[in-house]
Design an enzyme around this catalytic site. Structure first.
Site: not given
Ligand code: SAM
Ligand code: DTB
Ligand code: SF4
Length: 334
Positions: A73, A113, A144, A204, A279
């Site tokens: 990424c 999270c 999360c 999410c 968010r």
């Protein structure tokens, strides 16, 4: 099958078809093309119809396994392929994670999270993560995790541990995706999201803007999210944090996203996903109070709170406290 049950299943199908969102790209582009004030007025109206406009949900992030990720990424400081100077850390001990969650709770976070720099978790990793989920949940917080790609059986294990949300972003439009990541496909991401949804965990999912994508890529990214059979309950909109050593560091001004375009992205997300939490995610450290205030007006109603995201900087707790006070915003309760 009796006639009455046939009729009711037809009716159910019909109802599902009516309820399901199918936003054509043209309509989404038309929202982006509205005069700024008209778009913001529309988004804020939708926001008020669905949420307390002065409540913002607070999540705290913790990196439970850092760096040395095999994926490529191009935005990410945790990929092993880029020299970002990041110190790798093995999966944390359960006790340390629970202590961090307690501290986050005492600072007002309602959701904790936990993020891991994995392509996908191994079953032995999940043994530990499911314990973390159970213990953090026992503190009365929402949980999360974001652990990379998941098989359906792994999603089920997390559900059984009581997991509330799984974060897995689509990152950008399907068209632009190949410029950003090559080690997993856009479809791989949709498959993981399906596995999470089918296990009964809240989804999410959002993306990153400011990666050199075009306006239409942002419209298409939002279209993919809004047109899911069930749109994500939580939609993080990240503004790229450029990290030295990653391929996306040093994009010039023309490739970065203009502030007003960013606010418009939030507004369109709010309009086409009226029931989702939107968010205002990575990138807040570089945003002024006024910019964040506009994002909240446009429909953002969730933030990451705490001075670190996973590996990069986030505004300090005291500056967010001041911002909330200045804006008359209070933390949303579960
Ligand atoms: N390794 C897992 C995965 O990719 O699914 C979970 C952690 S990963 C860091 C979670 C998300 O953070 C990514 O999907 C990406 O959308 C976001 N992210 C990572 N680096 C970022 C950056 N520099 N700026 C903004 N968002 C970023
Ligand atoms: C999401 O959409 N943004 C968060 C969370 N999900 C896991 C991560 C942002 C990471 C920013 C770069 C870093 O701190 O490493
Ligand atoms: Fe690995 Fe996740 Fe970073 Fe991609 S975004 S390199 S999968 S940690």
């Amino acid at each position: 099958m009796s006639i009455s049950s046939e009729v009711s299943s037809e009716q159910t199908r019909a109802t599902v078809n009516i309820v399901r969102n199918t936003w054509p790209l043209k309509k989404i582009q038309a929202l982006f093309d509205l005069p700024f004030n008209d778009l913001l007025f529309k988004a804020h109206t939708v926001h008020r119809e669905n949420f307390d406009p002065n409540a913002v949900q607070i999540s705290t992030l913790l990196s439970i396994k850092t760096g040395a990720c095999p994926e490529d990424c191009t935005y990410c400081p945790q990929s092993v392929r880029y020299d970002t100077g990041l110190e790798k850390e093995a999966l944390m001990e359960i006790r340390a994670v629970v202590d961090a969650a307690k501290e986050a709770k005492s600072n007002g976070a309602s959701r904790f999270c936990m993020g891991a720099a994995w392509r996908s978790p191994k079953d032995r990793d999940l043994n530990k993560v499911t314990k973390m989920v159970e213990e953090v949940k026992a503190l009365g917080m929402e949980t999360c995790v974001t652990l990379g790609m998941l098989e359906d059986s792994q999603a089920q294990r997390l559900k059984d541990a009581g997991l509330d949300y799984y974060n897995h972003n689509i990152d950008t439009s399907e068209d632009y995706y190949g410029e950003i990541v090559t080690t997993r496909s856009f479809q791989d991401r949709l498959d993981t999201i399906d596995n999470v949804r089918n296990a009964g965990i809240n989804v999410c999912s959002g993306g990153i803007v400011g990666m050199g994508e075009k306006n239409d890529d942002r419209a298409k990214m939002l279209q993919t999210l809004a047109n899911m059979e069930h749109p994500p309950e939580s939609v993080p909109i990240n503004k790229l944090v450029q990290v030295k050593g990653t391929p996306l560091d040093g994009l010039d001004g023309s490739e970065d996203i203009d502030s007003l375009e960013f606010i418009k992205t939030i507004a369109v997300a709010r309009i086409i996903m009226p029931k989702s939490q939107v968010r205002l995610s990575a990138g807040r450290s570089e945003m002024s109070d006024e910019m964040q205030a506009m994002c909240f007006f446009a429909g953002a109603n969730s933030i990451f709170y705490g001075d670190q995201l996973l590996t990069t900087e986030n505004p300090s707790e005291s500056s967010d406290h001041k911002l909330f006070k200045r804006l008359g915003i209070h933390p949303a309760t579960i």
